[in-house]
Design a protein around this motif. Sequence first.
Motif, PDB file in Angstrom:
ATOM      1  N   LEU A   1      41.885 -38.988  43.689  1.00 57.51           N
ATOM      2  CA  LEU A   1      42.388 -37.716  44.195  1.00 57.51           C
ATOM      3  C   LEU A   1      41.407 -37.094  45.181  1.00 57.51           C
ATOM      4  N   SER A   2      40.119 -37.125  44.846  1.00 54.26           N
ATOM      5  CA  SER A   2      39.115 -36.555  45.749  1.00 54.26           C
ATOM      6  C   SER A   2      39.089 -37.304  47.074  1.00 54.26           C
ATOM      7  N   HIS A   3      39.310 -38.626  47.026  1.00 54.00           N
ATOM      8  CA  HIS A   3      39.357 -39.407  48.257  1.00 54.00           C
ATOM      9  C   HIS A   3      40.588 -39.052  49.083  1.00 54.00           C
ATOM     10  N   GLU A   4      41.716 -38.886  48.416  1.00 49.44           N
ATOM     11  CA  GLU A   4      42.956 -38.559  49.130  1.00 49.44           C
ATOM     12  C   GLU A   4      42.852 -37.191  49.808  1.00 49.44           C
TER      13      GLU A   4
ATOM     14  N   LEU B   1      40.394 -37.336  52.627  1.00 45.29           N
ATOM     15  CA  LEU B   1      40.952 -37.992  53.812  1.00 45.29           C
ATOM     16  C   LEU B   1      41.598 -36.963  54.734  1.00 45.29           C
ATOM     17  N   ALA B   2      42.373 -36.053  54.160  1.00 45.85           N
ATOM     18  CA  ALA B   2      43.008 -35.011  54.964  1.00 45.85           C
ATOM     19  C   ALA B   2      41.988 -34.019  55.504  1.00 45.85           C
ATOM     20  N   ALA B   3      40.943 -33.778  54.741  1.00 46.52           N
ATOM     21  CA  ALA B   3      39.935 -32.801  55.157  1.00 46.52           C
ATOM     22  C   ALA B   3      39.036 -33.328  56.265  1.00 46.52           C
ATOM     23  N   PHE B   4      38.685 -34.626  56.208  1.00 47.53           N
ATOM     24  CA  PHE B   4      37.656 -35.147  57.099  1.00 47.53           C
ATOM     25  C   PHE B   4      38.130 -36.213  58.084  1.00 47.53           C
ATOM     26  N   ARG B   5      39.175 -36.953  57.757  1.00 52.41           N
ATOM     27  CA  ARG B   5      39.454 -38.145  58.544  1.00 52.41           C
ATOM     28  C   ARG B   5      40.717 -38.058  59.397  1.00 52.41           C
ATOM     29  N   VAL B   6      41.723 -37.321  58.945  1.00 50.34           N
ATOM     30  CA  VAL B   6      42.962 -37.235  59.710  1.00 50.34           C
ATOM     31  C   VAL B   6      42.715 -36.421  60.983  1.00 50.34           C
TER      32      VAL B   6
ATOM     33  N   ALA C   1      47.147 -33.118  59.020  1.00 49.60           N
ATOM     34  CA  ALA C   1      46.157 -32.775  57.996  1.00 49.60           C
ATOM     35  C   ALA C   1      46.547 -31.506  57.251  1.00 49.60           C
ATOM     36  N   THR C   2      47.004 -30.503  57.995  1.00 49.13           N
ATOM     37  CA  THR C   2      47.416 -29.246  57.364  1.00 49.13           C
ATOM     38  C   THR C   2      48.588 -29.463  56.418  1.00 49.13           C
ATOM     39  N   GLY C   3      49.545 -30.268  56.848  1.00 56.49           N
ATOM     40  CA  GLY C   3      50.692 -30.565  56.002  1.00 56.49           C
ATOM     41  C   GLY C   3      50.291 -31.272  54.720  1.00 56.49           C
ATOM     42  N   LYS C   4      49.379 -32.229  54.834  1.00 54.09           N
ATOM     43  CA  LYS C   4      48.916 -32.953  53.654  1.00 54.09           C
ATOM     44  C   LYS C   4      48.201 -32.022  52.677  1.00 54.09           C
ATOM     45  N   LEU C   5      47.333 -31.157  53.198  1.00 58.98           N
ATOM     46  CA  LEU C   5      46.577 -30.262  52.325  1.00 58.98           C
ATOM     47  C   LEU C   5      47.481 -29.228  51.662  1.00 58.98           C
ATOM     48  N   ARG C   6      48.476 -28.748  52.378  1.00 48.55           N
ATOM     49  CA  ARG C   6      49.413 -27.807  51.771  1.00 48.55           C
ATOM     50  C   ARG C   6      50.219 -28.489  50.671  1.00 48.55           C
TER      51      ARG C   6
ATOM     52  N   ALA D   1      38.579 -27.912  51.261  1.00 47.14           N
ATOM     53  CA  ALA D   1      39.060 -28.944  52.178  1.00 47.14           C
ATOM     54  C   ALA D   1      39.490 -28.330  53.506  1.00 47.14           C
ATOM     55  N   PHE D   2      40.218 -27.216  53.448  1.00 48.43           N
ATOM     56  CA  PHE D   2      40.618 -26.531  54.673  1.00 48.43           C
ATOM     57  C   PHE D   2      39.390 -26.059  55.458  1.00 48.43           C
ATOM     58  N   ALA D   3      38.348 -25.652  54.754  1.00 46.10           N
ATOM     59  CA  ALA D   3      37.139 -25.160  55.418  1.00 46.10           C
ATOM     60  C   ALA D   3      36.498 -26.248  56.277  1.00 46.10           C
ATOM     61  N   GLN D   4      36.656 -27.505  55.882  1.00 48.73           N
ATOM     62  CA  GLN D   4      36.080 -28.597  56.670  1.00 48.73           C
ATOM     63  C   GLN D   4      36.797 -28.751  58.006  1.00 48.73           C
ATOM     64  N   ARG D   5      38.077 -28.424  58.030  1.00 48.75           N
ATOM     65  CA  ARG D   5      38.844 -28.542  59.269  1.00 48.75           C
ATOM     66  C   ARG D   5      38.407 -27.495  60.290  1.00 48.75           C
ATOM     67  N   ASP D   6      37.928 -26.351  59.802  1.00 48.89           N
ATOM     68  CA  ASP D   6      37.575 -25.241  60.690  1.00 48.89           C
ATOM     69  C   ASP D   6      36.067 -25.062  60.849  1.00 48.89           C
ATOM     70  N   ALA D   7      35.297 -26.015  60.350  1.00 47.68           N
ATOM     71  CA  ALA D   7      33.847 -25.848  60.327  1.00 47.68           C
ATOM     72  C   ALA D   7      33.256 -25.840  61.739  1.00 47.68           C
ATOM     73  N   ALA D   8      32.391 -24.871  61.978  1.00 51.37           N
ATOM     74  CA  ALA D   8      31.659 -24.809  63.242  1.00 51.37           C
ATOM     75  C   ALA D   8      30.434 -25.724  63.148  1.00 51.37           C
ATOM     76  N   PRO D   9      29.890 -26.159  64.271  1.00 48.79           N
ATOM     77  CA  PRO D   9      28.685 -26.985  64.221  1.00 48.79           C
ATOM     78  C   PRO D   9      27.568 -26.290  63.440  1.00 48.79           C
ATOM     79  N   ALA D  10      26.892 -27.041  62.582  1.00 51.06           N
ATOM     80  CA  ALA D  10      25.826 -26.473  61.749  1.00 51.06           C
ATOM     81  C   ALA D  10      24.552 -26.286  62.557  1.00 51.06           C
ATOM     82  N   ARG D  11      23.878 -25.185  62.329  1.00 49.81           N
ATOM     83  CA  ARG D  11      22.628 -24.922  63.055  1.00 49.81           C
ATOM     84  C   ARG D  11      21.504 -25.838  62.583  1.00 49.81           C
ATOM     85  N   GLY D  12      21.484 -26.114  61.285  1.00 45.18           N
ATOM     86  CA  GLY D  12      20.449 -26.968  60.724  1.00 45.18           C
ATOM     87  C   GLY D  12      20.984 -27.734  59.538  1.00 45.18           C
TER      88      GLY D  12
END
Length: 276
Positions: free
Chosen positions: A43-46, A49-54, A60-65, A108-119
């Motif tokens: 389940l965590s992989h599935e 997958l929508a959070a990081f790979r699609v 991706a949004t449809g899968k996560l919803r 998972a949704f937060a990964q889709r909207d993540a801004a580049p990390a400063r450090g």
Amino acid sequence: MAASTDALASFEEKWSLAHPELPLALRFVHPQARPVVSALACLSHEVGLAAFRVVEVEVATGKLRWWAEELALLPSGQARHPLTQVLAGSSAMKQLPADTWTALIAGAFAQRDAAPARGLPDLIAGHARFHEPLGRIESAIYPALRRDIAAQAGALSRIVHESARLPECLTSERLPLPLDLLARHGLSRSDLGVASAQRDAALREHFAALWEAMKLLDSRGLSPLAAARLAADLQRCRRAARAEKPLESSAGNLDRLPLSALWACWRAARRMQPSV
């Protein structure tokens, strides 16, 4: 039950190809707990997958919803997916607060909207938003599990895998390296898509920093699956940090496990007694 068992086996086969630590860990799990441990890992992989790979946002949004709706049904026993049906058969899973599953999808949704990390600390914290809820869920199976360590180990492992798939991440407009690292090596985001001595130097520093961070984790607080993954990631990072071509080194080692992973998995299985 036979249909669920067959479906679970198909998911195990699918994810074992990408994550060889999964079949290794399942060898050391008590037979009674094995279906739940496997279903949660798959389940965590599935969801991951929508959070990081699609790549496609709408897909991706449809899968996560859909997963959000499915996980909301889990406590009531009305789950439809083979993985959630297996989890619904565990009293420990059914008793988890609903907001635990909500937090997983929010992370998972937060990964889709993540801004580049400063450090690197920001990069780890961003990925931990997905792995902290997973740690809370996993602790229902393993009461002795250290949630904070599990979340850190999961976040660091995610960064290792994302970094090893650098070209793929760049294509999907994700940046798996922190901005301060790029600045130190005089690299722009577009520069990362081109092989160069500067990129190799930045990646060696990056993998060395990940290796140092993972060495600080107390693996005694991890499940067998996470302990095996940590041992494998430690060796992947150590090799990449010393390699002439760190990207090729890291990408080429994702589908294999060192002997240390077997040892770590066995020790974790002796420490962690599942409760399902």
